[in-house]
Every structure is written in structure tokens, then in C-alpha cells.
Design a protein around this motif. Sequence first.
Motif, PDB file in Angstrom:
ATOM      1  N   GLY A   1      -0.722  -4.639  17.195  1.00 51.69           N
ATOM      2  CA  GLY A   1      -1.168  -4.480  18.569  1.00 51.69           C
ATOM      3  C   GLY A   1      -1.519  -5.814  19.197  1.00 51.69           C
TER       4      GLY A   1
ATOM      5  N   THR B   1       0.436  -1.628  15.923  1.00 50.21           N
ATOM      6  CA  THR B   1      -0.878  -1.105  15.556  1.00 50.21           C
ATOM      7  C   THR B   1      -1.722  -2.225  14.960  1.00 50.21           C
ATOM      8  OG1 THR B   1      -0.139  -0.474  13.330  1.00 50.21           O
ATOM      9  CG2 THR B   1       0.109   1.164  15.067  1.00 50.21           C
ATOM     10  N   SER B   2      -2.994  -2.292  15.334  1.00 49.53           N
ATOM     11  CA  SER B   2      -3.936  -3.265  14.796  1.00 49.53           C
ATOM     12  C   SER B   2      -3.403  -4.688  14.995  1.00 49.53           C
ATOM     13  CB  SER B   2      -4.225  -2.944  13.324  1.00 49.53           C
ATOM     14  OG  SER B   2      -5.328  -3.673  12.844  1.00 49.53           O
TER      15      SER B   2
ATOM     16  N   HIS C   1       3.612  -3.780  12.524  1.00 44.60           N
ATOM     17  CA  HIS C   1       2.608  -3.249  11.612  1.00 44.60           C
ATOM     18  C   HIS C   1       1.296  -4.039  11.666  1.00 44.60           C
ATOM     19  CE1 HIS C   1       3.102  -6.636   8.850  1.00 44.60           C
ATOM     20  NE2 HIS C   1       4.403  -6.551   9.098  1.00 44.60           N
ATOM     21  N   GLY C   2       0.303  -3.528  10.949  1.00 43.44           N
ATOM     22  CA  GLY C   2      -1.006  -4.167  10.887  1.00 43.44           C
ATOM     23  C   GLY C   2      -1.145  -5.117   9.711  1.00 43.44           C
TER      24      GLY C   2
ATOM     25  N   LEU D   1      -1.812  -0.673  20.131  1.00 43.52           N
ATOM     26  CA  LEU D   1      -2.672   0.388  19.615  1.00 43.52           C
ATOM     27  C   LEU D   1      -3.734  -0.195  18.682  1.00 43.52           C
ATOM     28  CD1 LEU D   1       0.093   3.021  18.748  1.00 43.52           C
ATOM     29  CD2 LEU D   1      -1.418   3.033  20.740  1.00 43.52           C
ATOM     30  N   ALA D   2      -4.947   0.310  18.763  1.00 43.35           N
ATOM     31  CA  ALA D   2      -6.049  -0.105  17.884  1.00 43.35           C
ATOM     32  C   ALA D   2      -6.261  -1.612  17.938  1.00 43.35           C
ATOM     33  CB  ALA D   2      -5.803   0.363  16.448  1.00 43.35           C
ATOM     34  N   SER D   3      -6.241  -2.191  19.130  1.00 39.03           N
ATOM     35  CA  SER D   3      -6.460  -3.627  19.262  1.00 39.03           C
ATOM     36  C   SER D   3      -6.997  -3.934  20.658  1.00 39.03           C
ATOM     37  CB  SER D   3      -5.164  -4.407  19.025  1.00 39.03           C
ATOM     38  OG  SER D   3      -4.245  -4.167  20.072  1.00 39.03           O
TER      39      SER D   3
END
Length: 226
Positions: free
Chosen positions: A166, A162-163, A77-78, A186-188
Motif C-alpha cells: 500500500g 496491502t501494507s 504484497h506486504g 490498503l492497510a497503509s
Amino acid sequence: MVFSRFGLLLAGWLVLFQTASHAQTRYPAPQDGDFVLPKFRFESGETLPALNVHYTTVGQPRKDKAGHVVNAVVIMHGTTGAGNNFLSEQFAGRLFGPGQLLDAAKYYIILPDAIGHGKSSRPSHGLRMQFPKYTYDDMVVADYRLLTEKLGVAHARLIMGTSMGGMETWVWGYKYPDFMDALMPLASLPVEIAGRNRMLRKMAIDLIKMDPEWKGAPTPPSPKPA
């Protein structure tokens, strides 16, 4: 370790799923657990007598003849999140169901809470500013030990996040390059934090420290015996 066709297909699908309309799907009931790592040593050199790593799993491990888990998928998780964030209809409802890309009848999905997040050990559990300084590397080491020492996973099919998750995914790539078949951050971006992102975080820290009531966030005194 490669960025496989499987990972690329999943990445493309994740971009599209937000605009797609799908009926709610069913997947195995999530299971929660905790793994305590005694005398955990952080990259800073500090130690914690007991580091708790909380995690959620969906699905069942499938093992080969040697007893090794062969179907593990790790999703991280982020910032400020927790592993169970991925149990939403928008994510699990479109990925974990029958016939979907991360069908939990096929994969053993592991959703850890990072250090400092969710139900894992974090400063707000009592130590406050005395809690050891931790990094992405510490988060990844704790998850690696969770997988190998608690869950019996010697090799993962996919590791993604994600984030902040990631960023941890990138770290997995250089710390344990042979541990997984594929990585999907993802998103990083694998670069040092900078620009507006760094400015906003620094402002938040400074505003807390400027509060006259903060007083260095001392550890609260232990309650007196009744």
C-alpha cells in the motif's frame, strides 16, 4: 489518475469478503518469470551489477490497435511477503475467478516480488549487509521498469497493494501519476513510520546487532575451487 468508483467498490468488497462463504473458483494458471536489470542504481547512489525482479502473472494481456496493454492490474504484497501470497483461496479464489471483480479472463494480473522479498534480489542471497540500502521508491522504479520494459505495459487499469504494498501504491501516485487509471492502497497511510510500528522494528534490528555471533554479518567467503 483517480480513486475511481471501481477502486472504491473493490475496497468495500475486500472488507466484506472475509466473512462471506464462497465455493472455490477457477482462474487461469499462474505464470512465473524473472526480469534482470543490469547496473541498477538505487536512490542511495549505490548500484547492483544485476537486480533480479521476480513476478507472477495471472491471465493474458489484451492490447489495443497500437499494441499497448490495456487490462493490466498490479498487486503488491506486504513486508516479508511475496507476490504469490495473493494466490490463496482467500484472495485469488474470491477475486480472480469467472465473473469476480478481478476476473483473470478479463484482466492481466501482475504480482511482483519487491526488492528484498520472495525470489527477487535480496540481502540473504549473499551480499548481506553489503546489499544496497533500498526504499519504497526503489521498489516502485524496479516494478515500473518490469512493466514497461519486460511486460509491455504502458498504462495500468489499477495499481493496488496491502501494507508495504500500500505504501508503494502511494509512491506510484507521485512518481508516475499518469500511469494508471486508479490507485488503491490498503492497510497503509502516507505518513512516516512512527509509534509502536517504528519501535518494534527498531527493537528487532537492535536485537540482531546485539547478538555476539552477528559480527556485522560479513559477506561469507567464496567457496574454494575443488
